[in-house]
Design a protein around this motif. Sequence first.
Motif, PDB file in Angstrom:
ATOM      1  N   GLN A  36      34.786 -10.747  42.204  1.00  0.00           N
ATOM      2  CA  GLN A  36      35.147  -9.016  41.796  1.00  0.00           C
ATOM      3  C   GLN A  36      36.612  -8.710  42.554  1.00  0.00           C
TER       4      GLN A  36
ATOM      5  N   ILE B  97      39.996  -7.852  43.223  1.00  0.00           N
ATOM      6  CA  ILE B  97      41.444  -8.603  43.334  1.00  0.00           C
ATOM      7  C   ILE B  97      41.216  -9.971  42.703  1.00  0.00           C
TER       8      ILE B  97
ATOM      9  N   ASP C 215      32.268 -17.241  46.332  1.00  0.00           N
ATOM     10  CA  ASP C 215      32.026 -15.942  46.666  1.00  0.00           C
ATOM     11  C   ASP C 215      30.500 -15.975  47.138  1.00  0.00           C
ATOM     12  N   LEU C 216      30.484 -15.215  48.358  1.00  0.00           N
ATOM     13  CA  LEU C 216      29.142 -14.711  48.735  1.00  0.00           C
ATOM     14  C   LEU C 216      28.087 -14.198  47.998  1.00  0.00           C
TER      15      LEU C 216
ATOM     16  N   CYS D  59      29.152 -19.105  48.543  1.00  0.00           N
ATOM     17  CA  CYS D  59      29.390 -19.738  49.807  1.00  0.00           C
ATOM     18  C   CYS D  59      29.878 -18.714  50.724  1.00  0.00           C
ATOM     19  N   ASP D  60      29.492 -18.472  51.812  1.00  0.00           N
ATOM     20  CA  ASP D  60      30.032 -17.609  53.005  1.00  0.00           C
ATOM     21  C   ASP D  60      31.164 -18.194  53.432  1.00  0.00           C
ATOM     22  N   VAL D  61      32.344 -17.840  53.331  1.00  0.00           N
ATOM     23  CA  VAL D  61      33.561 -18.418  53.732  1.00  0.00           C
ATOM     24  C   VAL D  61      33.674 -18.442  55.289  1.00  0.00           C
TER      25      VAL D  61
ATOM     26  N   ASN E 293      41.511 -15.440  49.427  1.00  0.00           N
ATOM     27  CA  ASN E 293      41.574 -13.956  48.992  1.00  0.00           C
ATOM     28  C   ASN E 293      40.332 -13.141  49.855  1.00  0.00           C
TER      29      ASN E 293
ATOM     30  N   SER F 197      47.001 -11.005  52.524  1.00  0.00           N
ATOM     31  CA  SER F 197      46.983 -10.125  53.701  1.00  0.00           C
ATOM     32  C   SER F 197      46.924  -8.812  53.240  1.00  0.00           C
TER      33      SER F 197
ATOM     34  N   TYR G  79      40.972  -4.718  61.222  1.00  0.00           N
ATOM     35  CA  TYR G  79      41.373  -5.089  59.992  1.00  0.00           C
ATOM     36  C   TYR G  79      42.987  -5.362  59.986  1.00  0.00           C
TER      37      TYR G  79
ATOM     38  N   LYS H  19      45.198  -8.778  59.262  1.00  0.00           N
ATOM     39  CA  LYS H  19      46.279  -8.997  58.276  1.00  0.00           C
ATOM     40  C   LYS H  19      47.787  -9.507  58.978  1.00  0.00           C
TER      41      LYS H  19
ATOM     42  N   PRO I  37      49.350  -6.369  49.437  1.00  0.00           N
ATOM     43  CA  PRO I  37      48.880  -5.286  48.571  1.00  0.00           C
ATOM     44  C   PRO I  37      48.782  -3.965  49.176  1.00  0.00           C
ATOM     45  N   ALA I  38      49.149  -3.040  48.724  1.00  0.00           N
ATOM     46  CA  ALA I  38      49.026  -1.628  49.237  1.00  0.00           C
ATOM     47  C   ALA I  38      47.508  -1.273  48.251  1.00  0.00           C
TER      48      ALA I  38
ATOM     49  N   VAL J  17      44.358  -0.968  46.238  1.00  0.00           N
ATOM     50  CA  VAL J  17      44.000  -1.449  45.148  1.00  0.00           C
ATOM     51  C   VAL J  17      42.612  -0.867  44.699  1.00  0.00           C
TER      52      VAL J  17
ATOM     53  N   THR K 299      39.637  -1.305  44.025  1.00  0.00           N
ATOM     54  CA  THR K 299      38.431  -2.299  43.807  1.00  0.00           C
ATOM     55  C   THR K 299      37.263  -1.702  44.724  1.00  0.00           C
TER      56      THR K 299
HETATM   57  N1  LIG Z   1      41.479  -3.257  47.695  1.00  0.00           N
HETATM   58  C1  LIG Z   1      42.606  -3.038  48.540  1.00  0.00           C
HETATM   59  O1  LIG Z   1      42.832  -1.938  48.648  1.00  0.00           O
HETATM   60  C2  LIG Z   1      43.201  -4.189  48.981  1.00  0.00           C
HETATM   61  C3  LIG Z   1      42.618  -5.216  49.368  1.00  0.00           C
HETATM   62  N2  LIG Z   1      43.585  -6.240  50.379  1.00  0.00           N
HETATM   63  C4  LIG Z   1      42.881  -7.599  50.478  1.00  0.00           C
HETATM   64  O2  LIG Z   1      42.473  -8.270  49.243  1.00  0.00           O
HETATM   65  C5  LIG Z   1      41.311  -9.215  49.298  1.00  0.00           C
HETATM   66  C6  LIG Z   1      40.483  -8.969  48.391  1.00  0.00           C
HETATM   67  O3  LIG Z   1      39.805  -7.581  48.304  1.00  0.00           O
HETATM   68  P1  LIG Z   1      39.302  -6.631  47.130  1.00  0.00           P
HETATM   69  O4  LIG Z   1      39.392  -7.447  45.832  1.00  0.00           O
HETATM   70  O5  LIG Z   1      39.884  -5.295  47.367  1.00  0.00           O
HETATM   71  O6  LIG Z   1      37.691  -6.680  47.560  1.00  0.00           O
HETATM   72  P2  LIG Z   1      36.243  -6.501  47.000  1.00  0.00           P
HETATM   73  O7  LIG Z   1      35.492  -6.051  48.177  1.00  0.00           O
HETATM   74  O8  LIG Z   1      36.370  -5.931  46.013  1.00  0.00           O
HETATM   75  O9  LIG Z   1      36.235  -8.237  46.891  1.00  0.00           O
HETATM   76  C7  LIG Z   1      35.914  -9.056  47.734  1.00  0.00           C
HETATM   77  C8  LIG Z   1      35.498 -10.064  47.319  1.00  0.00           C
HETATM   78  O10 LIG Z   1      35.052 -10.974  48.464  1.00  0.00           O
HETATM   79  C9  LIG Z   1      33.666 -11.555  48.519  1.00  0.00           C
HETATM   80  N3  LIG Z   1      33.443 -11.659  49.721  1.00  0.00           N
HETATM   81  C10 LIG Z   1      33.180 -10.707  50.913  1.00  0.00           C
HETATM   82  N4  LIG Z   1      32.937 -11.462  52.135  1.00  0.00           N
HETATM   83  C11 LIG Z   1      32.941 -12.993  51.731  1.00  0.00           C
HETATM   84  C12 LIG Z   1      32.474 -13.830  52.588  1.00  0.00           C
HETATM   85  N5  LIG Z   1      32.137 -14.200  53.901  1.00  0.00           N
HETATM   86  N6  LIG Z   1      32.473 -15.338  51.810  1.00  0.00           N
HETATM   87  C13 LIG Z   1      32.666 -15.523  50.511  1.00  0.00           C
HETATM   88  N7  LIG Z   1      33.217 -14.275  50.044  1.00  0.00           N
HETATM   89  C14 LIG Z   1      33.055 -12.909  50.322  1.00  0.00           C
HETATM   90  C15 LIG Z   1      32.955 -10.342  47.994  1.00  0.00           C
HETATM   91  O11 LIG Z   1      31.563 -10.833  47.686  1.00  0.00           O
HETATM   92  C16 LIG Z   1      33.682  -9.839  46.899  1.00  0.00           C
HETATM   93  O12 LIG Z   1      33.536 -10.624  45.611  1.00  0.00           O
HETATM   94  C17 LIG Z   1      40.923  -8.876  50.583  1.00  0.00           C
HETATM   95  O13 LIG Z   1      41.256  -9.886  51.648  1.00  0.00           O
HETATM   96  C18 LIG Z   1      41.518  -7.615  51.134  1.00  0.00           C
HETATM   97  O14 LIG Z   1      41.641  -7.511  52.562  1.00  0.00           O
HETATM   98  C19 LIG Z   1      44.563  -6.051  50.545  1.00  0.00           C
HETATM   99  C20 LIG Z   1      45.405  -4.758  50.237  1.00  0.00           C
HETATM  100  C21 LIG Z   1      44.707  -3.811  49.550  1.00  0.00           C
END
Ligand SMILES: NC(=O)C1=CN([C@@H]2O[C@H](COP(=O)(O)OP(=O)(O)OC[C@H]3O[C@@H](n4cnc5c(N)ncnc54)[C@H](O)[C@@H]3O)[C@@H](O)[C@H]2O)C=CC1
Length: 261
Positions: free
Chosen positions: A15, A17, A36-37, A63-65, A91, A137, A151, A155, A183-184, A186, A188
């Motif tokens: 899901q 990004i 993905d978890l 998978c839990d990373v 990611n 990051s 957090y 990063k 990214p700033a 996003v 999600t």
């Molecule tokens: N959404 C935002 O505003 C921003 C996000 N980011 C970074 O972008 C990356 C992706 O974030 P988003 O897509 O926004 O988050 P999200 O919560 O929408 O998606 C994260 C995905 O990672 C999976 N996940 C979480 N823990 C896990 C684990 N232990 N093992 C495997 N999968 C796992 C989740 O199930 C999910 O599908 C993250 O590293 C986040 O810190 C960075 C800047 C801004």
Amino acid sequence: MSLTEKVALVTGGAQGIGRAVVQSLLQSSAKVVVVDLNKACGEQCKAQLDAEFGEGNCTFIQCDVSDGDALQDAFQSTVDQFGRLDIVINNAGIANEKNWEKTIQVNLTSVIKGTYLALEHMSKEYGKEGGTIINVSSMAAFLHSPHQPVYTATKHGVIGFTRAMADASIQDDYGVRINVLCPAFVDTPLLHSVEDEENMGKFVKYKDDFKRSMTKFGVLKPSLIAEGMMRLITDTSLNGAVMKITCSKGIHFHTYEPMSA
Ligand SMILES: NC(=O)C1=CN([C@@H]2O[C@H](COP(=O)(O)OP(=O)(O)OC[C@H]3O[C@@H](n4cnc5c(N)ncnc54)[C@H](O)[C@@H]3O)[C@@H](O)[C@H]2O)C=CC1
Ligand SMILES: CCCCC/C=C\C=C\C(=O)C/C=C\C/C=C\CCCC(=O)O
């Protein structure tokens, strides 16, 4: 640019990004493994991508990373299924200030582990053909927000680790480019975690400050982050680059003084 015959592994790809990046990789004809978890979300994601891009191009591995052995198995399964690995996107990330140890495990330790596993499967040091790694990051690494200290620390760590590894790759000729994307805000599901005491702990009192920041700085679409990611993947001149993506400046790069942190 076509990525035909290239194989990509994207953590947290079910899901947000990660999902947008998976979509772009498939559009460029890469084979993609979503790690993905979240089983339900991952299976639904794969079904939708199979319908759009045809079966056999995308695999989901639950998978839990933060489980190092499970992550190692996910990399091995990828190579067993597709015969090679070329692109790794570390990611997966969470924003949990209450269980801050978990945040360090997922956002930093797993990125380090994912980078080392990627090198085992791609680096010339291991007799492989080379490849590219992108670690995710955040612009939080350039701020010192009092609302998300752990957090933010993770990063910062991802940038420091990635730049150091990019230099190591040059020095020891890994044949692997290693870059970082920041990214700033996003749009999600992660953004909603600021509402929840279970995530934020005592920092939940700042949730309205977060919302004001989102209004002030704006919220990006995941598709723009995927566009930046594809640039990092395909521009072979980039190594150790720190790409920032913001509403005000779009896709751009952080610049450092020589030898500076
Ligand atoms: N959404 C935002 O505003 C921003 C996000 N980011 C970074 O972008 C990356 C992706 O974030 P988003 O897509 O926004 O988050 P999200 O919560 O929408 O998606 C994260 C995905 O990672 C999976 N996940 C979480 N823990 C896990 C684990 N232990 N093992 C495997 N999968 C796992 C989740 O199930 C999910 O599908 C993250 O590293 C986040 O810190 C960075 C800047 C801004
Ligand atoms: C512990 C809970 C934290 C909640 C985190 C939720 C989302 C995470 C978002 C980010 O990683 C982005 C964080 C900060 C940067 C945001 C905007 C900076 C914009 C700067 C600019 O436009 O110049």
